[in-house]
Design a protein around this motif. Structure first.
Motif, PDB file in Angstrom:
ATOM      1  N   GLN A 123      23.011   1.068  28.920  1.00  0.00           N
ATOM      2  CA  GLN A 123      23.106   2.361  28.371  1.00  0.00           C
ATOM      3  C   GLN A 123      23.780   1.847  26.798  1.00  0.00           C
ATOM      4  N   ASP A 124      24.737   0.909  26.763  1.00  0.00           N
ATOM      5  CA  ASP A 124      25.149   0.684  25.444  1.00  0.00           C
ATOM      6  C   ASP A 124      24.091  -0.100  24.598  1.00  0.00           C
ATOM      7  N   VAL A 125      23.289  -0.785  24.982  1.00  0.00           N
ATOM      8  CA  VAL A 125      22.372  -1.573  24.507  1.00  0.00           C
ATOM      9  C   VAL A 125      21.251  -0.303  23.899  1.00  0.00           C
ATOM     10  N   TYR A 126      20.740   0.679  24.800  1.00  0.00           N
ATOM     11  CA  TYR A 126      19.803   1.642  24.424  1.00  0.00           C
ATOM     12  C   TYR A 126      20.422   2.619  23.423  1.00  0.00           C
ATOM     13  N   GLU A 127      21.612   2.758  23.392  1.00  0.00           N
ATOM     14  CA  GLU A 127      22.384   3.658  22.253  1.00  0.00           C
ATOM     15  C   GLU A 127      22.301   2.926  20.910  1.00  0.00           C
ATOM     16  N   HIS A 128      22.928   1.685  21.069  1.00  0.00           N
ATOM     17  CA  HIS A 128      23.129   1.110  19.723  1.00  0.00           C
ATOM     18  C   HIS A 128      22.120   0.022  19.238  1.00  0.00           C
ATOM     19  N   ARG A 129      20.934   0.030  19.944  1.00  0.00           N
ATOM     20  CA  ARG A 129      19.965  -0.855  19.555  1.00  0.00           C
ATOM     21  C   ARG A 129      18.683  -0.135  19.479  1.00  0.00           C
ATOM     22  N   PRO A 130      18.436   0.959  18.979  1.00  0.00           N
ATOM     23  CA  PRO A 130      16.991   1.642  18.766  1.00  0.00           C
ATOM     24  C   PRO A 130      15.850   0.942  18.638  1.00  0.00           C
ATOM     25  N   ASP A 131      15.980  -0.446  18.048  1.00  0.00           N
ATOM     26  CA  ASP A 131      14.990  -1.156  17.740  1.00  0.00           C
ATOM     27  C   ASP A 131      14.498  -1.946  18.892  1.00  0.00           C
ATOM     28  N   GLN A 132      15.437  -1.832  20.017  1.00  0.00           N
ATOM     29  CA  GLN A 132      14.923  -2.332  21.331  1.00  0.00           C
ATOM     30  C   GLN A 132      14.282  -1.520  22.185  1.00  0.00           C
ATOM     31  N   ARG A 133      14.294  -0.250  21.905  1.00  0.00           N
ATOM     32  CA  ARG A 133      14.280   0.809  22.931  1.00  0.00           C
ATOM     33  C   ARG A 133      12.718   0.744  23.483  1.00  0.00           C
ATOM     34  N   GLU A 134      11.704   0.500  22.562  1.00  0.00           N
ATOM     35  CA  GLU A 134      10.346   0.435  22.932  1.00  0.00           C
ATOM     36  C   GLU A 134       9.994  -0.799  23.960  1.00  0.00           C
ATOM     37  N   THR A 135      10.718  -1.923  23.664  1.00  0.00           N
ATOM     38  CA  THR A 135      10.657  -3.035  24.532  1.00  0.00           C
ATOM     39  C   THR A 135      11.237  -2.776  25.679  1.00  0.00           C
ATOM     40  N   LEU A 136      12.572  -1.995  25.895  1.00  0.00           N
ATOM     41  CA  LEU A 136      13.042  -1.582  27.386  1.00  0.00           C
ATOM     42  C   LEU A 136      12.094  -0.751  28.209  1.00  0.00           C
ATOM     43  N   GLN A 137      11.370   0.272  27.360  1.00  0.00           N
ATOM     44  CA  GLN A 137      10.661   1.145  28.029  1.00  0.00           C
ATOM     45  C   GLN A 137       9.140   0.460  28.532  1.00  0.00           C
ATOM     46  N   GLU A 138       8.914  -0.482  27.959  1.00  0.00           N
ATOM     47  CA  GLU A 138       7.613  -1.344  28.277  1.00  0.00           C
ATOM     48  C   GLU A 138       8.120  -2.033  29.584  1.00  0.00           C
ATOM     49  N   ARG A 139       9.280  -2.593  29.452  1.00  0.00           N
ATOM     50  CA  ARG A 139       9.795  -3.326  30.726  1.00  0.00           C
ATOM     51  C   ARG A 139       9.689  -2.679  31.753  1.00  0.00           C
ATOM     52  N   TYR A 140      10.608  -1.595  31.782  1.00  0.00           N
ATOM     53  CA  TYR A 140      11.208  -0.663  33.018  1.00  0.00           C
ATOM     54  C   TYR A 140      10.286   0.432  33.014  1.00  0.00           C
ATOM     55  N   GLY A 141       9.574   0.969  32.331  1.00  0.00           N
ATOM     56  CA  GLY A 141       8.969   2.096  32.551  1.00  0.00           C
ATOM     57  C   GLY A 141       9.637   3.332  31.974  1.00  0.00           C
ATOM     58  N   GLU A 142       9.397   4.422  31.340  1.00  0.00           N
ATOM     59  CA  GLU A 142      10.072   5.611  30.689  1.00  0.00           C
ATOM     60  C   GLU A 142      10.656   6.162  31.614  1.00  0.00           C
ATOM     61  N   SER A 143      10.269   6.680  32.965  1.00  0.00           N
ATOM     62  CA  SER A 143      10.969   7.324  33.781  1.00  0.00           C
ATOM     63  C   SER A 143      12.247   6.578  34.400  1.00  0.00           C
ATOM     64  N   VAL A 144      12.182   5.234  34.498  1.00  0.00           N
ATOM     65  CA  VAL A 144      13.187   4.377  34.993  1.00  0.00           C
ATOM     66  C   VAL A 144      14.439   4.423  33.938  1.00  0.00           C
ATOM     67  N   VAL A 145      13.916   4.411  32.639  1.00  0.00           N
ATOM     68  CA  VAL A 145      14.962   4.278  31.520  1.00  0.00           C
ATOM     69  C   VAL A 145      15.656   5.815  31.479  1.00  0.00           C
ATOM     70  N   GLU A 146      14.721   6.887  31.710  1.00  0.00           N
ATOM     71  CA  GLU A 146      15.555   8.073  31.392  1.00  0.00           C
ATOM     72  C   GLU A 146      16.608   8.264  32.445  1.00  0.00           C
ATOM     73  N   ARG A 147      16.317   7.866  33.782  1.00  0.00           N
ATOM     74  CA  ARG A 147      17.112   8.043  34.898  1.00  0.00           C
ATOM     75  C   ARG A 147      18.195   7.045  34.652  1.00  0.00           C
ATOM     76  N   ALA A 148      17.988   5.954  34.265  1.00  0.00           N
ATOM     77  CA  ALA A 148      19.281   4.966  33.796  1.00  0.00           C
ATOM     78  C   ALA A 148      20.035   5.574  32.721  1.00  0.00           C
ATOM     79  N   MET A 149      19.638   6.329  31.839  1.00  0.00           N
ATOM     80  CA  MET A 149      20.386   6.734  30.937  1.00  0.00           C
ATOM     81  C   MET A 149      21.193   8.087  31.417  1.00  0.00           C
ATOM     82  N   ASN A 150      20.836   8.633  32.436  1.00  0.00           N
ATOM     83  CA  ASN A 150      21.755   9.955  32.840  1.00  0.00           C
ATOM     84  C   ASN A 150      22.381   9.738  34.128  1.00  0.00           C
ATOM     85  N   VAL A 151      22.319   8.547  34.698  1.00  0.00           N
ATOM     86  CA  VAL A 151      22.905   8.256  35.892  1.00  0.00           C
ATOM     87  C   VAL A 151      24.664   7.708  35.468  1.00  0.00           C
ATOM     88  N   GLY A 152      25.496   7.794  36.311  1.00  0.00           N
ATOM     89  CA  GLY A 152      26.906   7.498  35.880  1.00  0.00           C
ATOM     90  C   GLY A 152      27.749   8.298  35.210  1.00  0.00           C
TER      91      GLY A 152
END
Length: 434
Positions: free
Chosen positions: A405-434
């Protein structure tokens, strides 16, 4: 303690240094300029224009000017934080004064770099009184330029026995009204100079591993709300060694590491993130063997583990330390002991969501089941293991999610890579859990 963090990042994966001035080049700031334009996984969480060891002493005044020019021009688009390293030495007033002068110049609001600057890195610190000197100089810089106190972070490089002992003094010193040590951000190990200061000798001339230093730095960071970063791994071709070092560090709570090249930056940015797919491992002797997914079954390829059927419900297993005869139940229990599962980001999110739902329903602890079918030689065995989750387990599992969550929030330049790596639905759930 009464103080609180003044910086936004809770995790730093990468600490990347760049020479500020290279002699004999038409543009002495060329390397600095290239580093400022790195993006995505090639760009570090903390970029360190290095006006100390990476820059020749005769070029450091020009290096300070180059920092001002490059950060003024490119700083707004640099995706990570910017923390120049200036000269400093616990035993040299002249060196400390030169570093102070460079900080005054670089942080001058009229020069254009300050608005993109997050702080400074102070090398070669000594005991805690020396840390206070550096802090006092930064306070003077802030007052000279009309800045708010602690506007500039201070990170230190632990490169001596004195500095290592000072780590134990931080809890007593931070927050006192007589200093501004709340400005501390990173505690960075510098094993090369530490080795020199300790007068250590190895038969090969290489560096000792110094696990105690890395543990002490990580412990001090944890105790004081700071971030620990390991020193440089100078064999830049040894990718496996770099990964092994980072894996060992993460078990100490040290998630950040110095990166010397953009290639190392990529490795260090990606390594702490949870894997995209889960992985079963088999503990054989002194190493873990990855089991290969063969369409829902996990096969042990090679001869690391020999398992054969010798009769109805009777097996012979050889893990390299002797042959044992086992019945079906004993084989199941043995394989459960020998196997480990590395959860994916999706697996971690699933488990956390299940526990959160159970907690809402009033349950304090639940059992999480994990099962797999293993293929070893001509034998197929289904194994099942249960792990009890309570609040402590949940909080421990939350660390990789906090990092993500820290990486996704503070590194918007890496978000596309993260979404490609994990899938958009997993990323969305990971940002909302906890």
């Amino acid at each position: 303690m009464s103080y609180s963090q003044h910086y936004e990042r809770s995790f730093v994966r990468t600490f990347f240094t760049s020479p500020t001035a290279v002699e004999g080049k038409d543009d002495s700031a060329a390397m600095l300029r290239r580093a400022a334009q790195l993006r995505g996984m090639e760009a570090p969480d903390v970029w360190v224009p290095d006006n100390e060891d990476a820059t020749a002493p005769s070029m450091r005044d020009e290096g300070a000017e180059n920092i001002i020019d490059v950060v003024s021009e490119h700083g707004a688009d640099v995706p990570g934080e910017i923390h120049p390293r200036v000269v400093w030495h616990r035993d040299s007033p002249e060196t400390r004064f030169q570093g102070f002068q460079h900080m005054l110049e670089i942080a001058d609001p009229d020069r254009g770099a300050l608005e993109h600057l997050d702080g400074f890195v102070i090398p070669e610190v000594g005991d805690i009184d020396d840390w206070k000197k550096a802090d006092e100089f930064l306070t003077i810089v802030e007052r000279e330029h009309g800045l708010e106190e602690r506007r500039l972070s201070m990170s230190v490089i632990v490169e001596s026995g004195q500095a290592e002992l000072a780590l134990a003094d931080l809890r007593d010193e931070i927050g006192k009204p007589t200093n501004n040590l709340e400005r501390l951000f990173l505690l960075v190990d510098g094993e090369v100079d530490y080795t020199k200061d300790m007068r250590a000798i190895t038969s090969t001339g290489g560096l000792p591993p110094w696990p105690e230093l890395r543990h002490n730095t990580s412990r001090a960071a944890s105790a004081n709300g700071l971030i620990a970063v390991d020193g440089p791994y100078d064999d830049i071709r040894d990718v496996d060694g770099y990964h092994e070092r980072m894996t060992d560090n993460r078990m100490k709570g040290m998630l950040g590491i110095w990166s010397l090249t953009p290639g190392q930056v990529i490795e260090a940015n990606e390594s702490p993130l949870p894997p995209a797919t889960g992985q079963w491992l088999l503990d054989v002797g002194d190493r873990n063997v990855e089991l290969v997914d063969t369409g829902g079954r996990y096969a042990c390829e090679g001869d690391d583990l020999e398992l054969t059927t010798i009769g109805e419900g009777t097996y012979e297993v050889d893990t390299g330390d002797g042959v044992r005869k086992l019945d079906a139940d004993e084989l199941h229990d043995t394989l459960v002991e020998l196997t480990e599962y590395v959860p994916s980001l999706s697996d971690i999110v699933d488990s956390m969501e299940q526990f959160e739902a159970a907690k809402e329903a009033g349950e304090g602890a639940i059992a999480m089941e994990r099962s797999a079918t293993l293929e070893i030689g001509d034998v197929t065995v289904s194994i099942t293991s249960d792990r009890m989750w309570d609040e402590a387990t949940y909080q421990a599992a939350k660390t990789p999610i906090d990092l993500f969550q820290d990486v996704y929030e503070h590194r918007p330049d890496q978000r596309e890579t993260l979404q490609e790596r994990y899938g958009e639905s997993v990323v969305e759930r990971a940002m909302n859990v906890g």
